[in-house]
Design a protein around this motif. Structure first.
Motif, PDB file in Angstrom:
ATOM      1  N   VAL A  30     -31.684 -15.477  15.124  1.00  0.00           N
ATOM      2  CA  VAL A  30     -32.151 -16.663  15.841  1.00  0.00           C
ATOM      3  C   VAL A  30     -33.197 -16.260  16.880  1.00  0.00           C
ATOM      4  CG1 VAL A  30     -31.487 -18.530  17.397  1.00  0.00           C
ATOM      5  CG2 VAL A  30     -30.024 -17.956  15.456  1.00  0.00           C
ATOM      6  N   SER A  31     -32.943 -15.170  17.587  1.00  0.00           N
ATOM      7  CA  SER A  31     -33.886 -14.719  18.622  1.00  0.00           C
ATOM      8  C   SER A  31     -35.231 -14.338  18.023  1.00  0.00           C
ATOM      9  CB  SER A  31     -33.306 -13.523  19.389  1.00  0.00           C
ATOM     10  OG  SER A  31     -32.143 -13.902  20.093  1.00  0.00           O
ATOM     11  N   ARG A  41     -34.503 -20.747  21.727  1.00  0.00           N
ATOM     12  CA  ARG A  41     -33.512 -20.308  20.747  1.00  0.00           C
ATOM     13  C   ARG A  41     -32.771 -21.499  20.143  1.00  0.00           C
ATOM     14  NH1 ARG A  41     -29.434 -17.892  21.602  1.00  0.00           N
ATOM     15  NH2 ARG A  41     -29.277 -16.255  20.011  1.00  0.00           N
ATOM     16  N   SER A  42     -32.499 -22.502  20.964  1.00  0.00           N
ATOM     17  CA  SER A  42     -31.788 -23.671  20.451  1.00  0.00           C
ATOM     18  C   SER A  42     -32.600 -24.387  19.373  1.00  0.00           C
ATOM     19  CB  SER A  42     -31.461 -24.637  21.597  1.00  0.00           C
ATOM     20  OG  SER A  42     -32.653 -25.042  22.267  1.00  0.00           O
ATOM     21  N   THR A  43     -33.914 -24.440  19.576  1.00  0.00           N
ATOM     22  CA  THR A  43     -34.782 -25.069  18.569  1.00  0.00           C
ATOM     23  C   THR A  43     -34.791 -24.260  17.288  1.00  0.00           C
ATOM     24  OG1 THR A  43     -36.192 -26.006  20.295  1.00  0.00           O
ATOM     25  CG2 THR A  43     -37.142 -25.837  18.092  1.00  0.00           C
ATOM     26  N   HIS A  45     -32.490 -22.281  16.247  1.00  0.00           N
ATOM     27  CA  HIS A  45     -31.169 -22.409  15.608  1.00  0.00           C
ATOM     28  C   HIS A  45     -31.081 -23.700  14.796  1.00  0.00           C
ATOM     29  CE1 HIS A  45     -26.820 -23.317  15.360  1.00  0.00           C
ATOM     30  NE2 HIS A  45     -26.726 -22.022  15.185  1.00  0.00           N
ATOM     31  N   ARG A  46     -31.569 -24.793  15.331  1.00  0.00           N
ATOM     32  CA  ARG A  46     -31.529 -26.066  14.610  1.00  0.00           C
ATOM     33  C   ARG A  46     -32.383 -26.013  13.342  1.00  0.00           C
ATOM     34  NH1 ARG A  46     -31.727 -28.207  19.915  1.00  0.00           N
ATOM     35  NH2 ARG A  46     -33.974 -28.577  19.738  1.00  0.00           N
TER      36      ARG A  46
END
Length: 258
Positions: A30-31, A41-43, A45-46
């Motif tokens: 993810v990173s 990172r949240s973006t 991940h989605r």
């Protein structure tokens, strides 16, 4: 000539970039995906979660994301392709500085060419980023260079009439193609003059790190209005220098067991 759509949707573009990276380079965390796209990172991940949902990606035992069942690389191993791209990009950047036009790195995937690296030039009128795109090999400069090195029986298999039965209008004149490939072998470079896109000219050079058959190819792509025969020697020389540098780096990396 393909230009970035004025209505481009960033999330779609990001998802396609990640799918391409997984397909041609291998696994991503993810990173790493977030850093690659320049997003949170949240973006990332989605985006990866949606790729998994649609079978474009999967997670391995280490929770890294890998290419899913929808994606298939074909001609190259992921590690080899990733190494080639990693080593090639800095040299493509130097090539762009040298000639002032967009540069690309390609591999052969069956009878098609896949662009695994692309560096745009900074001119207002330019050929855009081609990374992840696929074109019939016999139409592209890099594709012709790699086809020219194939055994005769493999070329026959690629362009057998029965394979093109559902698209006869797209099958090349095989006799003419063979003549063109002989010229490509003699010259050491190939030209695509508007074959893939109207208004685009590309000049290619093969990569042969082991001195044998072409493993990949690099090319310079530019608007046809900026191309002239007088520019050809300079472009071919710049491509030859770049090809030599990438080949040397790849040989050294493989010797180290990279």
């Amino acid at each position: 000539m393909k230009n970035r759509p004025s209505y481009a949707i960033a999330s779609v573009d990001h998802a396609l970039q990640l799918a391409t990276a997984l397909q041609v380079e291998g696994s991503l965390s993810v990173s790493e995906a977030a850093e690659r796209l320049g997003v949170a990172r949240s973006t990332a991940h989605r985006l990866l979660a949606m790729l998994v949902y649609r079978d474009f990606a999967a997670q391995d035992g280490d929770r890294r994301y890998v290419a899913g069942p929808v994606l298939s690389l074909g001609a190259h191993s992921q590690s080899r392709t990733a190494l080639l791209r990693t080593l090639g990009l800095p040299h493509l950047e130097a090539l762009v500085e040298r000639v002032g036009e967009t540069a690309n790195l390609q591999i052969l995937a069956g009878d098609h060419v896949r662009f695994i690296g692309s560096v745009e030039c900074k001119q207002a009128l330019r050929v855009g980023d081609r990374e992840g795109m696929v074109f019939p090999a016999h139409l592209t400069s890099g594709g012709k260079l790699m086809l020219a090195d194939l055994p005769e029986e493999q070329l026959d298999a690629f362009y057998a009439e029965e394979k093109w039965a559902d698209r006869p209008g797209e099958r090349p004149d095989v006799a003419a193609l063979r003549r063109e490939l002989r010229t490509v072998r003699e010259r050491g470079f190939a030209i695509n003059a508007g074959r893939t896109e109207t208004g685009l000219t590309a000049i290619g050079r093969a990569l042969r790190p082991d001195g044998g058959r072409a493993e990949a190819a690099i090319s310079v792509s530019l608007p046809t209005v900026r191309f002239s025969e007088e520019k050809l020697p300079h472009l071919v020389a710049a491509l030859a220098l770049t090809a030599r540098d990438i080949e040397q780096d790849l040989v050294r990396a493989l010797a180290r067991g990279a």
